[in-house]
Design an enzyme around this catalytic site. Structure first.
Site, mmCIF file in Angstrom:
data_model
loop_
_atom_site.group_PDB
_atom_site.id
_atom_site.type_symbol
_atom_site.label_atom_id
_atom_site.label_comp_id
_atom_site.label_asym_id
_atom_site.label_seq_id
_atom_site.Cartn_x
_atom_site.Cartn_y
_atom_site.Cartn_z
ATOM 1 N N HIS A 349 0.841 -1.192 0.000
ATOM 2 C CA HIS A 349 0.000 0.000 0.000
ATOM 3 C C HIS A 349 0.880 1.247 0.000
ATOM 4 O O HIS A 349 1.745 1.418 0.852
ATOM 5 C CB HIS A 349 -0.900 -0.013 1.234
ATOM 6 C CG HIS A 349 -1.974 1.018 1.187
ATOM 7 N ND1 HIS A 349 -3.218 0.773 0.679
ATOM 8 C CD2 HIS A 349 -1.981 2.311 1.569
ATOM 9 C CE1 HIS A 349 -3.956 1.860 0.760
ATOM 10 N NE2 HIS A 349 -3.227 2.812 1.298
ATOM 11 N N ALA A 350 0.666 2.137 -0.986
ATOM 12 C CA ALA A 350 1.534 3.300 -1.161
ATOM 13 C C ALA A 350 1.481 4.211 0.058
ATOM 14 O O ALA A 350 0.413 4.516 0.583
ATOM 15 C CB ALA A 350 1.121 4.070 -2.408
ATOM 16 N N HIS A 379 1.273 12.253 -6.118
ATOM 17 C CA HIS A 379 0.529 12.409 -4.870
ATOM 18 C C HIS A 379 1.410 12.137 -3.655
ATOM 19 O O HIS A 379 1.442 12.919 -2.693
ATOM 20 C CB HIS A 379 -0.664 11.454 -4.867
ATOM 21 C CG HIS A 379 -1.368 11.369 -3.550
ATOM 22 N ND1 HIS A 379 -2.482 12.102 -3.238
ATOM 23 C CD2 HIS A 379 -1.095 10.636 -2.434
ATOM 24 C CE1 HIS A 379 -2.871 11.832 -2.005
ATOM 25 N NE2 HIS A 379 -2.046 10.940 -1.492
ATOM 26 N N GLU A 380 2.122 11.021 -3.673
ATOM 27 C CA GLU A 380 2.955 10.659 -2.518
ATOM 28 C C GLU A 380 4.033 11.706 -2.260
ATOM 29 O O GLU A 380 4.326 12.050 -1.106
ATOM 30 C CB GLU A 380 3.597 9.284 -2.732
ATOM 31 C CG GLU A 380 2.624 8.118 -2.786
ATOM 32 C CD GLU A 380 1.766 7.996 -1.546
ATOM 33 O OE1 GLU A 380 2.198 8.444 -0.456
ATOM 34 O OE2 GLU A 380 0.649 7.480 -1.670
ATOM 35 N N HIS A 383 3.006 14.537 -0.124
ATOM 36 C CA HIS A 383 3.200 14.319 1.309
ATOM 37 C C HIS A 383 4.631 14.650 1.718
ATOM 38 O O HIS A 383 4.879 15.343 2.711
ATOM 39 C CB HIS A 383 2.927 12.858 1.666
ATOM 40 C CG HIS A 383 1.490 12.456 1.626
ATOM 41 N ND1 HIS A 383 0.515 13.095 2.341
ATOM 42 C CD2 HIS A 383 0.869 11.445 0.970
ATOM 43 C CE1 HIS A 383 -0.651 12.492 2.131
ATOM 44 N NE2 HIS A 383 -0.455 11.499 1.301
ATOM 45 N N GLU A 407 -3.584 14.860 2.571
ATOM 46 C CA GLU A 407 -3.963 14.112 1.373
ATOM 47 C C GLU A 407 -4.253 15.049 0.214
ATOM 48 O O GLU A 407 -3.938 14.746 -0.945
ATOM 49 C CB GLU A 407 -5.184 13.248 1.669
ATOM 50 C CG GLU A 407 -4.941 12.138 2.675
ATOM 51 C CD GLU A 407 -3.864 11.161 2.235
ATOM 52 O OE1 GLU A 407 -3.723 10.912 1.014
ATOM 53 O OE2 GLU A 407 -3.149 10.657 3.108
ATOM 54 N N HIS A 507 -7.423 0.157 5.198
ATOM 55 C CA HIS A 507 -7.508 1.177 6.245
ATOM 56 C C HIS A 507 -8.276 0.712 7.473
ATOM 57 O O HIS A 507 -8.132 1.299 8.553
ATOM 58 C CB HIS A 507 -8.134 2.442 5.673
ATOM 59 C CG HIS A 507 -7.333 3.041 4.558
ATOM 60 N ND1 HIS A 507 -7.275 2.465 3.301
ATOM 61 C CD2 HIS A 507 -6.547 4.150 4.512
ATOM 62 C CE1 HIS A 507 -6.492 3.191 2.530
ATOM 63 N NE2 HIS A 507 -6.046 4.221 3.229
ATOM 64 N N TYR A 517 -9.634 11.364 3.361
ATOM 65 C CA TYR A 517 -9.680 11.189 1.913
ATOM 66 C C TYR A 517 -10.911 11.865 1.311
ATOM 67 O O TYR A 517 -10.849 12.397 0.199
ATOM 68 C CB TYR A 517 -9.646 9.702 1.565
ATOM 69 C CG TYR A 517 -8.413 9.009 2.078
ATOM 70 C CD1 TYR A 517 -7.169 9.222 1.490
ATOM 71 C CD2 TYR A 517 -8.472 8.151 3.176
ATOM 72 C CE1 TYR A 517 -6.030 8.597 1.961
ATOM 73 C CE2 TYR A 517 -7.338 7.528 3.666
ATOM 74 C CZ TYR A 517 -6.114 7.754 3.057
ATOM 75 O OH TYR A 517 -4.994 7.145 3.557
#
Length: 609
Positions: A349-350, A379-380, A383, A407, A507, A517
């Site tokens: 899971h990323a 996206h990552e 963060h 997020e 999750h 999210y």
């Protein structure tokens, strides 16, 4: 995008699992509480927690990248110490509740009391140990989960393989088999989850909250009840757009699977191109969009360029440096996990990590060379650049303005992965004309708009479980009630309380709050609109990319650097000039598609109840 979770010691979901060394005690001076004592308490806590949260991050990184019984046990033992200390600090902070304190000090004490999110532990050390063992066990079961099929069960599919199959197959029976097969991993979690709820609720009550859900909802700079009301407001803003998309997709699937999908009512969950039916982009070829040009396939563009996993990440890094951010540190490239190892199990899971609360930034994901992971990487890294931007803040402020912000930043950047951006970075030769806009918007809506009710219902289910409104005897029934109510989908085969379908979503066993999210799905468009305005863009919102715009980058950086030092409406104002989360930007973005959908849906039933 939607697979992401921040890892390590950063956002409220993971950052403040605080610790003191075994045997150490939180300092609690005698006599009446004073402002000087409060400041000394916070300074001592921040210094100690900075050191010890880094230790926890490293243990967690190892447990997720080398899944064994030993690493799970070591991580659980570390978490036991951390969670116990978190509770001590949170309780000790209440000593200063009635003092008149400077704003920054009061905010730090408030955050300290909320520091145990997502997992406040009971005061009893034995119960703390039990709780941490359960959580690490459930996460390990998920990470090692496989569905084995064929003669002798030799054809074993991990979650990556299952996601690929669900994305590509159009065989009704095969999709049904794999949909059911993945959900065989979660029934063993059910009794553990029931016990988890009891223990986590006890931890929340020890801090003065009625249950774990009320504790989570208190982390948004407003009363828990006001937060719930705000979610209803946002859902009602976006619901007409979702229902229009749902009606068209349902009609399209009815054509693709004759006799299998009703023209009215609920869509079978296994036909939407995703094992959780949370995003529907993989069924795009079935939705009958009129082709108005050659278009492009990002996956094929990447393969034609022979892009490998590291170069995928380099594209993401170059996006941020084009805005004026510094490149990622060399350790990022040395320590991140980009590819699934052949010799061991990992949690694929990323996730994005800041292991030392400074510059030890990493991502952990099992990269596939495709368009979805290209966007996920952008996206990552959102963060990671957020994490580094607020590293100069005091420790208790080294988080996003709220977890939805963390997020949303990554998703905001992903909205700039437009055809114009792809042309600028050399992946696309020519930008399709405006005649291709509807195709582009439909592809995006099948991911972003389709996700909205799923993003809302995960925590709606958990809040009802935590409060006792949903007893353990109705876990699965309540899950499907919510999926029918919000998403308009249904299980393709009868489900019972022998099943535990919530546990088949990462999750839930990993205990990661999910409302972030849903908030991010709204905020990203609000952020995107504001940054495009800062960049001087005046065309249709879906055509805007802030790539290469230093003015937009500077505005973004200013908000990121605030961390959680101010209530989130202040951070929102710094970015957008607005103090309320507002879904009008997502409606503006998809307005051309909504008009087209309304034309297609004439004579069709809208909704499913």
């Amino acid at each position: 995008m939607l697979r992401s979770v921040v890892g390590g010691a950063q956002v409220a979901a993971a950052s403040l699992l605080l610790a003191v060394p075994a045997g150490a005690q939180v300092s609690e001076p005698g006599g009446p509480a004073t402002a000087a004592q409060a400041r000394a308490f916070v300074e001592e806590a921040e210094a100690r927690l900075l050191l010890l949260s880094n230790r926890q991050s490293r243990a967690d990184w190892v447990s997720q990248t080398y899944i064994t019984d030993d690493t799970e046990k070591l991580s659980a033992e570390a978490n036991q110490v951390l969670v116990g200390a978190t509770m001590e600090y949170a309780k000790a902070a209440t000593r200063y509740d009635r003092l008149n304190l400077p704003e920054d000090l009061r905010r730090k004490l408030t955050l300290l009391k909320l520091a145990a999110i997502p997992l406040p532990a009971p005061s009893d050390p034995k119960l703390q140990a039990e709780l941490t063992q359960i959580t690490k066990w459930m996460e390990g079961v998920y990470g090692k989960g496989k569905y084995c099929r064929g003669a002798g069960g030799k054809d074993c599919l991990d979650i990556n393989s299952i996601e690929r199959l669900m994305a590509q197959s159009r065989n009704y029976d095969e999709l049904l088999e794999v949909w059911k097969g993945w959900r065989t991993i979660s029934p063993p979690m059910r009794p553990k989850y029931e016990r988890f709820v009891q223990l986590a609720n006890q931890g929340a009550r020890d801090l003065g909250y009625k249950d774990l859900g009320a504790y989570w909802r208190s982390n948004y700079d407003m009363p828990a009840e006001a937060f719930s009301a705000d979610l209803d407001r946002l859902w009602n803003q976006v619901r007409p757009l979702y229902e229009a998309l749902h009606a068209h997709v349902r009609a399209s699937l009815a054509k693709a699977y004759p006799g299998k999908v009703p023209e009215k009512g609920l869509i079978p969950a296994h036909l939407l191109g995703n094992i959780w039916a949370q995003s529907w982009g993989n069924v795009y070829p079935l939705v009958g969009m009129p082709s108005s040009g050659p278009g492009y396939d990002l996956t094929e563009l990447l393969k034609a360029k022979k892009v490998d996993d590291r170069e995928m990440v380099r594209y993401g890094e170059r996006f941020f440096t084009s805005l004026g951010f510094e490149p990622l540190p060399p350790t990022f490239w040395e320590r991140s996990l980009f590819v699934k190892p052949r010799d061991r199990d990992v949690v694929c899971h990323a996730s994005a990590w800041d292991v030392d609360n400074d510059q030890d930034l990493r991502i952990k994901m099992c990269i596939e060379i495709n368009g979805e992971d290209f966007v996920t990487i952008h996206h990552e890294l959102g963060h990671n650049f957020y994490q580094r931007a607020y590293r100069a803040q005091p420790f208790l402020f080294r988080q996003g303005a709220n977890d939805g912000f963390h997020e949303a930043i990554g998703d905001t950047i992903a909205l700039s992965v437009t055809p114009g951006y792809l042309q600028k970075v050399g992946l696309l030769q020519a930008v399709p004309g405006p005649e291709g806009d509807l195709e582009y918007l439909m592809r995006l809506a099948l991911d972003k708009v389709a996700f909205l009710p799923f993003g809302l219902l995960i925590d709606q289910w958990r809040w009802k479980v935590f409060s006792g409104e949903v007893p353990s005897s109705q876990y699965n029934a309540a899950w499907w009630d919510l999926r029918r109510k919000y998403q308009g989908i249904d299980a393709p085969v009868p489900r019972s309380e022998a099943d535990f379908d919530p546990g088949a979503k990462y999750h839930v066993p990993a205990n990661v709050p999910y409302m972030r999210y849903f908030l991010a799905a709204i905020l990203q468009f609000q952020f995107h609109r504001a940054l495009c305005r800062e960049a001087g863009f005046t065309g249709p919102l879906h055509e805007c990319s802030i790539y290469g715009n230093k003015a937009a980058g500077a505005k973004l950086a200013r908000m990121l650097e605030m961390g959680q030092s101010r209530p989130w409406p202040d951070a929102l104002y710094a970015m957008t000039g607005e103090r309320q989360i507002d879904a009008s930007a997502i409606l503006d973005y998809f307005a051309p598609l909504k008009k087209w959908l309304d034309e297609q849906n004439k004579g069709r039933t809208i909704g499913w109840q």
